[in-house]
Design a protein around this motif. Sequence first.
Motif, PDB file in Angstrom:
ATOM      1  N   PRO A   2       0.761  -1.146  -0.129  1.00  0.00           N
ATOM      2  CA  PRO A   2      -0.046   0.132  -0.050  1.00  0.00           C
ATOM      3  C   PRO A   2       1.016   1.255  -0.031  1.00  0.00           C
ATOM      4  CG  PRO A   2      -0.822  -1.619   1.726  1.00  0.00           C
ATOM      5  CD  PRO A   2       0.266  -2.085   1.166  1.00  0.00           C
ATOM      6  N   GLN A   3       0.246   2.224  -0.632  1.00  0.00           N
ATOM      7  CA  GLN A   3       1.095   3.363  -0.839  1.00  0.00           C
ATOM      8  C   GLN A   3       0.713   4.172   0.527  1.00  0.00           C
ATOM      9  OE1 GLN A   3      -0.336   5.463  -4.237  1.00  0.00           O
ATOM     10  NE2 GLN A   3       1.471   5.420  -5.053  1.00  0.00           N
ATOM     11  N   THR A   4       1.706   5.162   0.916  1.00  0.00           N
ATOM     12  CA  THR A   4       1.336   6.033   2.152  1.00  0.00           C
ATOM     13  C   THR A   4       1.352   7.479   1.398  1.00  0.00           C
ATOM     14  OG1 THR A   4       2.741   4.774   3.713  1.00  0.00           O
ATOM     15  CG2 THR A   4       2.642   7.212   4.157  1.00  0.00           C
ATOM     16  N   VAL A   5       0.141   8.071   1.780  1.00  0.00           N
ATOM     17  CA  VAL A   5      -0.170   9.311   1.051  1.00  0.00           C
ATOM     18  C   VAL A   5      -0.502  10.245   1.994  1.00  0.00           C
ATOM     19  CG1 VAL A   5      -1.963  10.684  -0.566  1.00  0.00           C
ATOM     20  CG2 VAL A   5      -1.161   8.172  -0.948  1.00  0.00           C
ATOM     21  N   LEU A   6       0.130  11.530   2.031  1.00  0.00           N
ATOM     22  CA  LEU A   6      -0.331  12.728   2.829  1.00  0.00           C
ATOM     23  C   LEU A   6      -1.042  13.752   1.905  1.00  0.00           C
ATOM     24  CD1 LEU A   6       1.804  14.526   5.703  1.00  0.00           C
ATOM     25  CD2 LEU A   6       0.564  15.813   3.919  1.00  0.00           C
ATOM     26  N   ILE A  14     -12.146  19.066  -2.146  1.00  0.00           N
ATOM     27  CA  ILE A  14     -11.195  18.270  -2.940  1.00  0.00           C
ATOM     28  C   ILE A  14      -9.982  17.302  -2.159  1.00  0.00           C
ATOM     29  CG2 ILE A  14      -9.285  18.264  -4.628  1.00  0.00           C
ATOM     30  CD1 ILE A  14     -10.446  21.111  -5.772  1.00  0.00           C
ATOM     31  N   GLY A  15      -9.490  17.996  -1.029  1.00  0.00           N
ATOM     32  CA  GLY A  15      -8.786  17.224  -0.285  1.00  0.00           C
ATOM     33  C   GLY A  15      -9.497  15.813   0.521  1.00  0.00           C
ATOM     34  N   ARG A  16     -10.757  16.263   0.815  1.00  0.00           N
ATOM     35  CA  ARG A  16     -11.443  15.016   1.485  1.00  0.00           C
ATOM     36  C   ARG A  16     -11.871  14.123   0.514  1.00  0.00           C
ATOM     37  NH1 ARG A  16     -15.298  15.507   5.763  1.00  0.00           N
ATOM     38  NH2 ARG A  16     -16.286  13.818   6.297  1.00  0.00           N
ATOM     39  N   ALA A  17     -12.331  14.461  -0.687  1.00  0.00           N
ATOM     40  CA  ALA A  17     -12.623  13.447  -1.678  1.00  0.00           C
ATOM     41  C   ALA A  17     -11.519  12.721  -2.312  1.00  0.00           C
ATOM     42  CB  ALA A  17     -13.170  14.342  -2.869  1.00  0.00           C
ATOM     43  N   THR A  18     -10.312  13.470  -2.220  1.00  0.00           N
ATOM     44  CA  THR A  18      -9.079  12.853  -2.443  1.00  0.00           C
ATOM     45  C   THR A  18      -8.755  11.501  -1.692  1.00  0.00           C
ATOM     46  OG1 THR A  18      -8.218  14.766  -3.996  1.00  0.00           O
ATOM     47  CG2 THR A  18      -6.462  13.094  -3.125  1.00  0.00           C
ATOM     48  N   ALA A  19      -8.856  11.897  -0.425  1.00  0.00           N
ATOM     49  CA  ALA A  19      -8.383  10.945   0.696  1.00  0.00           C
ATOM     50  C   ALA A  19      -9.383   9.616   0.449  1.00  0.00           C
ATOM     51  CB  ALA A  19      -8.871  11.513   1.944  1.00  0.00           C
ATOM     52  N   ALA A  27      -4.906   2.424   0.414  1.00  0.00           N
ATOM     53  CA  ALA A  27      -3.674   3.343   0.766  1.00  0.00           C
ATOM     54  C   ALA A  27      -3.838   3.737   2.148  1.00  0.00           C
ATOM     55  CB  ALA A  27      -3.533   4.712   0.021  1.00  0.00           C
ATOM     56  N   ARG A  28      -2.451   4.147   2.756  1.00  0.00           N
ATOM     57  CA  ARG A  28      -2.323   4.849   4.135  1.00  0.00           C
ATOM     58  C   ARG A  28      -2.431   6.224   4.009  1.00  0.00           C
ATOM     59  NH1 ARG A  28       2.369   0.975   4.034  1.00  0.00           N
ATOM     60  NH2 ARG A  28       1.875  -1.061   4.949  1.00  0.00           N
ATOM     61  N   GLY A  48     -13.669   3.107   6.738  1.00  0.00           N
ATOM     62  CA  GLY A  48     -14.767   2.420   5.966  1.00  0.00           C
ATOM     63  C   GLY A  48     -14.465   2.040   4.619  1.00  0.00           C
ATOM     64  N   LEU A  49     -13.489   2.664   3.965  1.00  0.00           N
ATOM     65  CA  LEU A  49     -13.290   2.381   2.411  1.00  0.00           C
ATOM     66  C   LEU A  49     -12.236   1.407   2.297  1.00  0.00           C
ATOM     67  CD1 LEU A  49     -13.866   5.869   1.087  1.00  0.00           C
ATOM     68  CD2 LEU A  49     -15.436   3.814   0.532  1.00  0.00           C
ATOM     69  N   GLY A  50     -11.477   0.744   3.383  1.00  0.00           N
ATOM     70  CA  GLY A  50     -10.329   0.118   3.396  1.00  0.00           C
ATOM     71  C   GLY A  50      -9.151   0.476   3.511  1.00  0.00           C
ATOM     72  N   GLY A  51      -8.878   2.073   3.771  1.00  0.00           N
ATOM     73  CA  GLY A  51      -7.500   2.516   3.835  1.00  0.00           C
ATOM     74  C   GLY A  51      -7.061   2.580   5.199  1.00  0.00           C
ATOM     75  N   GLU A  52      -6.168   3.065   5.655  1.00  0.00           N
ATOM     76  CA  GLU A  52      -5.553   3.265   7.185  1.00  0.00           C
ATOM     77  C   GLU A  52      -5.263   4.844   7.277  1.00  0.00           C
ATOM     78  OE1 GLU A  52      -2.074   1.879   9.816  1.00  0.00           O
ATOM     79  OE2 GLU A  52      -2.234   0.849   7.975  1.00  0.00           O
TER      80      GLU A  52
END
Length: 336
Positions: A2-6, A14-19, A27-28, A48-52
């Motif tokens: 998994p990628q780590t994304v900040l 846009i930030g919320r939708a991108t997360a 992704a983390r 809830g969508l499978g990310g961390e």
Amino acid sequence: MPQTVLITGASGGIGRATAREFARRGARVGLVARGRAGLEAAAEEVRGLGGEPLVAPADVADHTALHEAAAAVERHLGPIDVWVNVAFTSVFAPFTEITPEEFRRVTEVAYLGFANGTREALSRMLPRDRGTIVQVGSALGDRSIPLQSAYCGAKHAVNGFTSSVRTELMHQGSNVHITVVQMPAVNTPQFSWVRSRLPRHPQPVPPIYQPEVAARAVLHAAAHPRRKQYYVGASTVGTIVANKFAAGLLDRYLARTGYDSQQTGAPAHPHPDNLWKPADADRDHGAHGVFDDSAHAHSAQAWLPRHPALTWSGAAGLTAAAATAAAWLHRTRRAG
């Protein structure tokens, strides 16, 4: 793996939708913003969508706070693969009605916040010789409009700054990449919490797109960062092309229409704004603003780069559209 994304500005828009888009890919996700309620709600969505998720509150104008947020993300989620700069604030008013303190604040968040984020990302990515930085830009970074002088100035600055950094990375032969996604008008909560001195409720200049359209473009840019810029929405392309061929004509057009097109018919009402304090500290506002009824959920122009088999035909179409726009502008100028 998994990628780590900040993501900065991750509590809304846009930030919320991108997360959420990155979370769907497992992704983390490090969530950076000022508003605690918005961040916590974003973390629940990512989970809830499978990310961390990891909530890392910070004001991007404070480089020390941003450094600490990035350190927390890497400590808990691992080395950052993708850094997405989104966070901004603004003031809707004629330039002469914006105080020096307000103008500086917008610049510190919407421009220097991107520089702070880029510096922090590079300090971690360059030693590893890998990573991608995505700047969420705007058509207003190429073509300014009235009533948004501070924001337009910041977005122009982001474009110039990013081009300089890109050439430095190229000179170094680095495998770290930086790209910009130029956005159209997007239905985000900012139009309900921006500081405004307009007589009527502010609105994005139509056509308006949903934040998910922007988020999908960010995701694609992060996966294909070698392209210098991406453009979302035909309106973004049209605005930039028209500005290249007839900037003076656009000046006159915007002088006539730019005030009304950025306001609804409803009178403005006093409301808390997010210039100095987060508007979502105690209440989550989500990704969407109040323009769901008029916002587009898809963009054919943004769809083309994600489907390479159609890219050449799409490029041909855009070239033809640009030629048509140029011819029309030329005729209009001569007629005027």
